[in-house]
Design an enzyme around this catalytic site. Structure first.
Site, PDB file in Angstrom:
ATOM      1  CG  HIS A   1      -1.972  -0.825   1.026  1.00 42.06           C
ATOM      2  ND1 HIS A   1      -3.215  -0.689   0.392  1.00 42.06           N
ATOM      3  CD2 HIS A   1      -2.426  -2.339   1.490  1.00 42.06           C
ATOM      4  CE1 HIS A   1      -3.954  -2.132   0.357  1.00 42.06           C
ATOM      5  NE2 HIS A   1      -3.728  -3.000   1.386  1.00 42.06           N
TER       6      HIS A   1
ATOM      7  CD  GLU B   1      -8.726   1.604  -7.959  1.00 41.70           C
ATOM      8  OE1 GLU B   1      -9.572   0.507  -8.827  1.00 41.70           O
ATOM      9  OE2 GLU B   1      -9.222   1.642  -6.901  1.00 41.70           O
TER      10      GLU B   1
END
Length: 164
Positions: free
Chosen positions: A48, A79
């Site tokens: 991450h 995203e």
């Protein structure tokens, strides 16, 4: 805070303001959704923290390219990003978005797919319809192999008058 872009909440307000400016200036109004290709896989493979770095790089690319007052970028989810823009000619829109797509690809980290809804008819302001159309184009870009731009001049369904 991570990307220093506007958030989804502000998008609603900005949409209305930008729509009015495009209408008054007789410009094309562009609603673009971009989604990072295979971002979940990137996160799962690299972690991450590295995923966050990709989001920051993409945000910086958007900020670098979107310098005009009428250009705004938003991070609307993990995203997924939305860009609001104005232009005089449709060809200019695609050249501009292609530069952003190529800049993202040039990071050698990830690619992005784009759905672009362009309107030139301002009789009806409909955020949800423009989002739906751009999203449909985005999924077409993903279905066609990703890392590409799909979209065009759109007549919103709400503008289509029925003869019945």
């Amino acid at each position: 805070p991570l990307t220093k872009l506007y958030n989804r909440r502000y998008l609603d307000e900005a949409f209305h303001k930008n729509f009015q400016v495009a209408q008054k200036s007789n410009s094309l109004f562009i609603f673009t959704i971009l989604d990072l290709d295979f971002f979940k896989n990137y996160n799962d493979t690299h972690g991450h923290k590295e995923g966050d770095e990709v989001l920051i790089k993409v945000s910086n690319i958007l900020n670098k390219n979107m310098q005009r007052d009428s250009d705004q970028a938003f991070r609307v989810g993990g995203e997924e990003f939305v860009c609001l823009m104005m232009a005089r000619e449709e060809a200019n829109v695609f050249a501009f978005i292609e530069k952003i797509r190529k800049d993202i690809e040039d990071t050698k980290l990830i690619t992005a797919s784009f759905g672009v809804c362009i309107i030139d008819n301002f009789e009806y302001e409909d955020f949800d319809e423009m989002y739906r159309v751009a999203d449909k184009f985005l999924y077409e870009a993903k279905d066609n192999g990703r890392n590409q731009i799909v979209g065009g001049l759109t007549k919103l369904k709400s503008n289509i008058k029925s003869n019945s």
